[in-house]
Design an enzyme around this catalytic site. Structure first.
Site, PDB file in Angstrom:
ATOM      1  N   HIS A 247       0.770  -0.820  -0.039  1.00 23.61           N
ATOM      2  CA  HIS A 247      -0.155   0.078  -0.146  1.00 23.61           C
ATOM      3  C   HIS A 247       0.519   0.860   0.195  1.00 23.61           C
ATOM      4  O   HIS A 247       1.378   1.142   0.836  1.00 23.61           O
ATOM      5  CB  HIS A 247      -0.963  -0.180   1.089  1.00 23.61           C
ATOM      6  CG  HIS A 247      -1.886   0.961   0.820  1.00 23.61           C
ATOM      7  ND1 HIS A 247      -1.675   2.326   0.865  1.00 23.61           N
ATOM      8  CD2 HIS A 247      -2.958   0.745   0.705  1.00 23.61           C
ATOM      9  CE1 HIS A 247      -3.196   3.078   1.514  1.00 23.61           C
ATOM     10  NE2 HIS A 247      -3.829   1.773   0.611  1.00 23.61           N
ATOM     11  N   GLU A 300      -7.939  -4.832   0.233  1.00 23.91           N
ATOM     12  CA  GLU A 300      -8.690  -5.247  -1.242  1.00 23.91           C
ATOM     13  C   GLU A 300      -8.557  -7.463  -1.151  1.00 23.91           C
ATOM     14  O   GLU A 300      -9.295  -7.257  -1.015  1.00 23.91           O
ATOM     15  CB  GLU A 300      -7.723  -4.672  -2.047  1.00 23.91           C
ATOM     16  CG  GLU A 300      -7.921  -2.758  -2.826  1.00 23.91           C
ATOM     17  CD  GLU A 300      -7.250  -2.904  -3.671  1.00 23.91           C
ATOM     18  OE1 GLU A 300      -6.625  -3.630  -4.133  1.00 23.91           O
ATOM     19  OE2 GLU A 300      -7.786  -1.840  -4.136  1.00 23.91           O
TER      20      GLU A 300
END
Length: 360
Positions: A247, A300
């Site tokens: 991320h 996700e």
């Protein structure tokens, strides 16, 4: 100020009071409230109120009678088109010409309809042309329950919990691509429908919002092979990307991933075991390849598993993300309106030097 940063990495473009992703501590706070304290205690619509109005008791408006022009069953495309169309149907005012209160009302009206559009489009994709009666939808107590009633005519409590948790965890996350897009359009004075429609368009690529659609097929491949470590080796050797890891913000565990993983376990997802096996293999391999970077599991990865519990098809994932993130988008549109400042960054020209037309 003239330093070029690809992707605007590290460039501070706005100051915001809306959300605070804790880069090092692995936590996420909405207006100072940790999402750990929200999930399971307040439904998504109250979190929308917290983000937009700084009020957990803020209520969602009742949906207005509205008939979409032509739903295709492709929910992300339908959502973008219909949200833009609503701005014209309702004759929404330009943000630089209306009051903050009017903008807030416009966003509330749009939010409820956007959820309805996604539910109706998903129903169309399932082969149902008739809409669920409004009185059936009105029986729902929460936004997630009403969404499922609008879509399927029924709402399994497990599915409600899965969607509500997912929506809360993904309601807002700072200046990501879609939120920045919403603020850019808002900065021009465009109406709320234009700002939200543009934000939906920013979700069309797999690098922002669409990654969960790739996770379930990935888990199915690992389960079929029966060897997570081998799958990871072969995938990385082929130069392919393992979706759901790393991320741009966090240098610690993504707190949303932690909450969604717990929810998947509580709801008894059949994919939890293979997901944990792949997670261990992928994290070990990624750390070996990139010891200089923290590449943890992101939101996700377990989003895909939680959405699967609710029988959400992978192709619907971007639209489900839009349903959640409209809360953050709305808050940012209002915040941007108050700044009254048009976004106009600079570009550095690196093309050909002056030359004659004949030389071209």
């Amino acid at each position: 100020m003239n330093e070029f940063r690809p992707g605007l990495e590290g460039v501070v473009a706005v100051e915001t009071e809306i959300a605070e992703p804790d880069r090092e501590g692995g936590s996420l706070r909405y207006r100072g409230v940790d999402i750990e304290d929200l999930v399971g205690h307040y439904p998504y619509e109250n979190v929308w109120g917290l983000l937009v109005d700084d009020d957990l008791d803020s209520k969602m408006p009742d949906p207005e009678p509205y008939e979409p022009a032509r739903l295709t069953g492709n929910a992300p495309a339908d959502l973008q088109a219909e949200t833009a169309r609503l701005a014209g149907e309702w004759k929404l005012g330009k943000l630089n010409e209306i009051s903050d209160q009017q903008a807030r009302e416009d966003l509330g009206r749009l939010w409820v309809q956007m959820m309805s559009i996604v539910a109706r489009s998903a129903r169309k994709a399932d082969g149902h042309n008739e809409a669920v009666a409004d009185e059936v939808v009105a029986r729902g107590e929460t936004a997630a329950e009403k969404f499922l009633l609008r879509w399927r005519g029924e709402a399994d409590p497990r599915h409600v919990k899965a969607i509500d948790t997912y929506w809360i965890c993904t309601a807002e996350h700072g200046l990501n691509a879609s939120t920045f897009t919403a603020r850019i359009v808002a900065s021009t004075g465009g109406d709320c429908g234009a700002s939200l429609s543009a934000a939906v368009g920013a979700l069309s690529g797999p690098l922002h919002g669409g990654a969960p659609a790739y996770v379930k097929p990935m888990l199915e491949e690992v389960a079929a092979m029966g060897d997570a470590e081998r799958w990871v080796r072969e995938t990385l050797a082929a130069g392919k990307r393992i979706m759901g890891f790393g991320h741009r913000i966090y240098r610690a565990e993504d707190p949303r991933s932690r909450l969604l993983k717990r929810t998947a376990q509580e709801l008894g997802s059949p994919y939890v075991e293979v997901a944990e096996e792949l997670e261990r293999a992928a994290l070990a391999a990624l750390h070996e390849r990139h010891p200089e970077r923290v590449l943890a599991t992101n939101v996700e990865y377990y989003s895909a598993i939680v959405l699967d519990v609710a029988d959400i098809p992978p192709a619907l994932a971007p639209a489900m993300f839009a349903c959640s993130r409209v809360a953050g988008w709305s808050a940012h549109i209002l915040e941007q309106k108050r700044t009254g400042r048009l976004f106009r960054p600079s570009a550095r020209y690196v093309g050909p030097a002056p030359r004659s037309l004949a030389s071209v």
